[in-house]
Scaffold this active site. Sequence first.
Site, PDB file in Angstrom:
ATOM      1  N   CYS A 278      -0.471   4.104   2.184  1.00 48.43           N
ATOM      2  CA  CYS A 278      -0.301   3.919   3.635  1.00 48.43           C
ATOM      3  C   CYS A 278       1.160   4.094   4.045  1.00 48.43           C
ATOM      4  O   CYS A 278       1.448   4.706   5.066  1.00 48.43           O
ATOM      5  CB  CYS A 278      -0.718   2.512   4.066  1.00 48.43           C
ATOM      6  SG  CYS A 278      -2.179   1.871   3.275  1.00 48.43           S
ATOM      7  N   ASP A 279       2.082   3.551   3.277  1.00 54.31           N
ATOM      8  CA  ASP A 279       3.485   3.449   3.725  1.00 54.31           C
ATOM      9  C   ASP A 279       4.465   4.344   2.977  1.00 54.31           C
ATOM     10  O   ASP A 279       5.637   4.427   3.360  1.00 54.31           O
ATOM     11  CB  ASP A 279       3.963   1.989   3.577  1.00 54.31           C
ATOM     12  CG  ASP A 279       3.095   1.024   4.375  1.00 54.31           C
ATOM     13  OD1 ASP A 279       2.574   1.451   5.416  1.00 54.31           O
ATOM     14  OD2 ASP A 279       2.927  -0.123   3.945  1.00 54.31           O
TER      15      ASP A 279
ATOM     16  N   CYS B 153       0.836  -1.205   0.000  1.00 55.19           N
ATOM     17  CA  CYS B 153       0.000   0.000   0.000  1.00 55.19           C
ATOM     18  C   CYS B 153       0.869   1.252   0.000  1.00 55.19           C
ATOM     19  O   CYS B 153       1.388   1.657   1.051  1.00 55.19           O
ATOM     20  CB  CYS B 153      -0.930  -0.013   1.206  1.00 55.19           C
ATOM     21  SG  CYS B 153      -1.924   1.475   1.327  1.00 55.19           S
TER      22      CYS B 153
END
Length: 303
Positions: free
Chosen positions: A133-134, A130
């Site tokens: 997200c990261d 992701c």
Amino acid sequence: MYDIIIIGAGTAGLSAAIYASRAGKTALVLESKAYGGQIINTPDVENYPGIKNISGFDFATGLYEQAKECGAVVKIQGVLDVKKEASCFVVSTKRNTYEGRSLIIATGASNRPLGLEREKEMIGKGISYCATCDGAFFKGKDVAVIGGGNTALEDAGFLSNYCNKVYIVHRRDAFRGEPSSLERLKAKENVELVLDSVSEKIIGDETVSGLEVKNVKTGEKRILDVSGIFVAIGQVPQNELFKDLVTLDSSGYVVAGEDCRTSMDGVFVAGDCRTKKVRQLTTAASDGAVAALAACEYVDSIF
Ligand code: NAP
């Protein structure tokens, strides 16, 4: 007893909830994680007709709020078991058991792993599924995005805004993703396409420090010095739970045509978890509507 129990609160499931509720049926949506499904992590949605640009989060939140305003009940409870009883379907979660006159499976699909040695243990140590997200953890660093679909192209575009360098590693030289996204990436100085190449080895002890790739045409191997590897090679369905209820194909997708009807009377399927060629936001929403209206018709026919 609910008229329709919908399993999954992604685009397909929430669209189904909107249509079912607006048709006057009671609808319960059960979801194991958070509402929104795959699209919630997409930074920009630019191909949903009528909406020029929206973040995946805003899109999913809009669907969720609309479903609730229409009267659908949405519960974050993972489904553990589904059974067909004489007059209804019984759906069990850790906390409760629910009865429904009909069922819509809208479980979507989850990230496909590369299948490399140590891939699992390096999650959070440089391997990610992701970018949204990261990605921030890799500011100023070099990263690789694996895949040639829309997710890979979008992830690469997103990461190129703040990573030093982004390699896109794709096993062929033609992309599934939208040509316009690819052209935008090609114009960026910090993006390099590594084509006809497969990922062979994750380098690094404690954290990722590189990725070994092999050109499938020349056999040449190369090490990309990256600290992040973003895997974006598509999804796999998670329909194990339904294997005794409905027919699945050899890849685990619920077998159904455009009418979203499964092999079991009263069970419908919507979105990426069903057999289909095009898996898009629009087709997920469309399936939600089709499955919900078919379920409404079924409920009316049995009472
Ligand atoms: P996808 O379209 O299925 O693409 C997966 C990519 O990964 C393909 O390029 C495939 O290569 C490659 N791949 C598959 N298995 C691999 C393996 N074992 N090793 C290396 N590469 C592998 O998946 P996606 O990009 O996640 O998209 C899923 C669906 O969501 C698509 O319909 C997409 O259009 C849609 N989507 C839409 C948006 C949006 O509307 N904004 C955003 C993201 C995704 P091959 O091409 O060689 O098979």
